[in-house]
Design a protein around this motif. Structure first.
Motif, short mmCIF file in Angstrom:
data_model
loop_
_atom_site.label_atom_id
_atom_site.label_comp_id
_atom_site.label_asym_id
_atom_site.label_seq_id
_atom_site.Cartn_x
_atom_site.Cartn_y
_atom_site.Cartn_z
N UNK A 175 0.83 -1.21 0.00
CA UNK A 175 0.00 0.00 0.00
C UNK A 175 0.86 1.26 0.00
N UNK A 176 1.91 1.26 0.82
CA UNK A 176 2.78 2.43 0.90
C UNK A 176 3.50 2.67 -0.43
N UNK A 177 3.92 1.61 -1.09
CA UNK A 177 4.63 1.74 -2.37
C UNK A 177 3.67 2.22 -3.46
N UNK A 178 2.46 1.74 -3.41
CA UNK A 178 1.44 2.21 -4.35
C UNK A 178 1.26 3.71 -4.22
N UNK A 179 1.14 4.21 -3.00
CA UNK A 179 0.94 5.64 -2.80
C UNK A 179 2.18 6.43 -3.24
N UNK A 180 3.34 5.86 -3.03
CA UNK A 180 4.58 6.53 -3.44
C UNK A 180 4.64 6.65 -4.96
N UNK A 181 4.24 5.60 -5.66
CA UNK A 181 4.24 5.64 -7.13
C UNK A 181 3.24 6.68 -7.63
N UNK A 182 2.05 6.70 -7.04
CA UNK A 182 1.04 7.66 -7.47
C UNK A 182 1.49 9.10 -7.21
N UNK B 299 4.65 10.11 -7.09
CA UNK B 299 5.72 10.40 -8.04
C UNK B 299 5.15 10.73 -9.42
N UNK B 300 4.12 10.00 -9.82
CA UNK B 300 3.50 10.27 -11.12
C UNK B 300 2.79 11.62 -11.12
N UNK B 301 2.11 11.94 -10.02
CA UNK B 301 1.43 13.22 -9.93
C UNK B 301 2.42 14.37 -10.01
N UNK B 302 3.58 14.18 -9.42
CA UNK B 302 4.59 15.23 -9.45
C UNK B 302 5.21 15.38 -10.84
N UNK B 303 5.43 14.28 -11.52
CA UNK B 303 6.07 14.31 -12.84
C UNK B 303 5.09 14.61 -13.97
N UNK B 304 3.84 14.26 -13.78
CA UNK B 304 2.87 14.37 -14.86
C UNK B 304 2.81 13.09 -15.67
N UNK B 305 3.94 12.61 -16.13
CA UNK B 305 4.08 11.31 -16.75
C UNK B 305 5.51 10.85 -16.54
N UNK B 306 5.71 9.54 -16.59
CA UNK B 306 7.05 9.02 -16.32
C UNK B 306 7.21 7.63 -16.92
N UNK B 307 8.44 7.28 -17.23
CA UNK B 307 8.74 5.93 -17.67
C UNK B 307 8.86 5.01 -16.46
N UNK B 308 8.89 3.71 -16.70
CA UNK B 308 9.07 2.76 -15.61
C UNK B 308 10.41 2.99 -14.93
N UNK C 7 3.90 6.43 -18.29
CA UNK C 7 2.75 6.19 -17.42
C UNK C 7 2.19 7.52 -16.90
N UNK C 8 0.87 7.55 -16.69
CA UNK C 8 0.23 8.72 -16.11
C UNK C 8 -0.81 8.24 -15.08
N UNK C 9 -1.20 9.15 -14.20
CA UNK C 9 -2.23 8.82 -13.20
C UNK C 9 -3.59 8.72 -13.88
N UNK C 10 -4.42 7.82 -13.41
CA UNK C 10 -5.78 7.67 -13.93
C UNK C 10 -6.76 7.54 -12.78
#
Length: 389
Positions: free
Chosen positions: A129-136, A138-147, A205-208
């Motif tokens: 759960x914590x890693x999921x939130x960290x990924x989300x 990071x994506x929100x901060x970047x806008x989009x990102x590669x793996x 990848x982007x947030x959805x």
């Protein structure tokens, strides 16, 4: 007395393919969204299939139109759903596919990865759960990102697991792709533009936003109705195979539709009321469809449009079809792209001058769509290998 069930011939099914499913030159679709809607969903395991399936069914298809639908308007969405297969489908229909098929797939994907990382790395549910939130985040901060960028932001994603230990093909991949795949299956993130050409399999990848929740039983019935509208008449086994459901869920979903029982060449089947009348004969048409195209991958039983003697040439060892040549509702051959860009075709038996001219015209149209892009199907078949050599 039970009334006799109507017999629907293979000829009638092939006649329906042209205008409804493959689209004839006179009924080409106007937009990528219309193509996806007509076919319920486009196979997307091989990224090139999406573009080539659309190009085969549109009058003047362009890469830009499909990219607009996928990455700007978001009128099409890529998601893991039926049969744990990647599809592209209309965004408006995505909640139905999610409730009917994708939600169960996502649960299995998350449970499978959670079990592996717990056993091999000691990462528990709290870590997940914590890693999921960290990924989300990071994506929100970047806008989009590669793996790779997300793995830099969340270093635990670089952790490696062992696959097939002790086997000659033992592998130690990072968990990055599988973890992101779980979040995508749950609708939390989505694939953005590819890193290379439209045929590339590496995406940003982007947030959805997760899909709204619908009742699973109602969603399965709606999905079956859409499937029958595009692929019907079809057997129970066809529906079960295409959806990936249990036989019980398949039968319950069929019972909630308006489908009636009919007899097909391969046995009992189901058709919507509007499919009982014999369709008019379509104008002659040809099509060059890509590997894993949604049409040949739409039925478990294929003998009504494919000579059984040609299956070994057109399918790989696990049942994935390669590029195919169609003439008037039947697969009559295959095609491949050579390294210089030439589209070369092979027809198993002579179909006549009109067929040869139509196939040649489709090959030229396909070559123009490719331009400078070169592809190699993800699943290679004997015929495709020989033609591309």
């Amino acid at each position: 007395m039970t009334p006799a069930r109507q017999q629907i011939t293979a000829e009638a099914r092939r006649a329906r393919l042209g205008p409804r499913h493959l689209l004839t030159p006179a009924t080409r679709a106007a937009t990528p969204e219309a193509v996806a809607d007509a076919l319920v969903a486009l196979h997307a395991t091989d990224p090139a299939t999406v573009y080539l399936a659309v190009a085969a069914r549109m009058g003047n298809a362009s890469v830009g139109e499909l990219e607009r639908a996928l990455y700007e308007d978001h009128s099409l969405v890529r998601m893991l759903c039926m049969r744990r297969t990647m599809f592209v489908l209309p965004t408006a229909f995505a909640p139905v596919a999610d409730a009917a098929a994708a939600r169960a797939v996502a649960v299995r994907e998350r449970a499978g990865l959670a079990k592996v990382v717990d056993e091999q790395l000691g990462f528990d549910a709290q870590w997940f759960t914590a890693t999921q939130e960290a990924v989300l985040a990071a994506l929100a901060a970047r806008g989009e990102a590669t793996a790779a960028q997300l793995a830099d932001d969340v270093p635990d994603l670089k952790s490696q697991i062992v696959q097939s230990p002790g086997k000659p093909y033992e592998a130690r991949p990072r968990i990055t792709s599988r973890f992101l795949g779980v979040l995508a299956a749950e609708g939390r993130i989505r694939r953005g533009r590819p890193l290379g050409t439209w045929a590339s399999s590496q995406f940003r990848w982007t947030v959805a936003e997760p899909h709204p929740e619908l009742a699973a039983d109602e969603a399965r019935a709606e999905l079956v109705a859409r499937y029958l509208d595009a692929f019907g008449p079809a057997t129970t086994e066809d529906v079960k195979w295409w959806t990936g459901w249990t036989l019980t869920d398949t039968r319950k979903a069929l019972a909630r539709t308006d489908a009636v029982d009919v007899d097909l060449d391969e046995g009992p089947g189901h058709a919507l009321p509007g499919q009982l009348d014999k369709p008019p004969a379509p104008e002659p048409w040809a099509a060059l469809l890509p590997g894993l195209d949604p049409t040949p991958m739409g039925w478990r039983h294929r003998d009504w449009y494919l000579d059984t003697g040609h299956k070994a040439e057109l399918f790989d060892g696990t049942g994935n079809i390669g590029p195919s040549v169609w003439w008037n509702g039947r697969i009559v051959g295959g095609w491949a792209q050579r390294p210089d860009g030439e589209i070369v075709t092979h027809v198993f038996t002579d179909q006549g001058r009109d067929a040869a001219a139509a196939v040649e015209a489709e090959a030229a149209r396909l070559a123009a769509f490719f331009g400078d892009v070169r592809i190699r199907p993800s699943f290679r078949t004997p015929l495709e290998r020989r033609l591309s050599a």
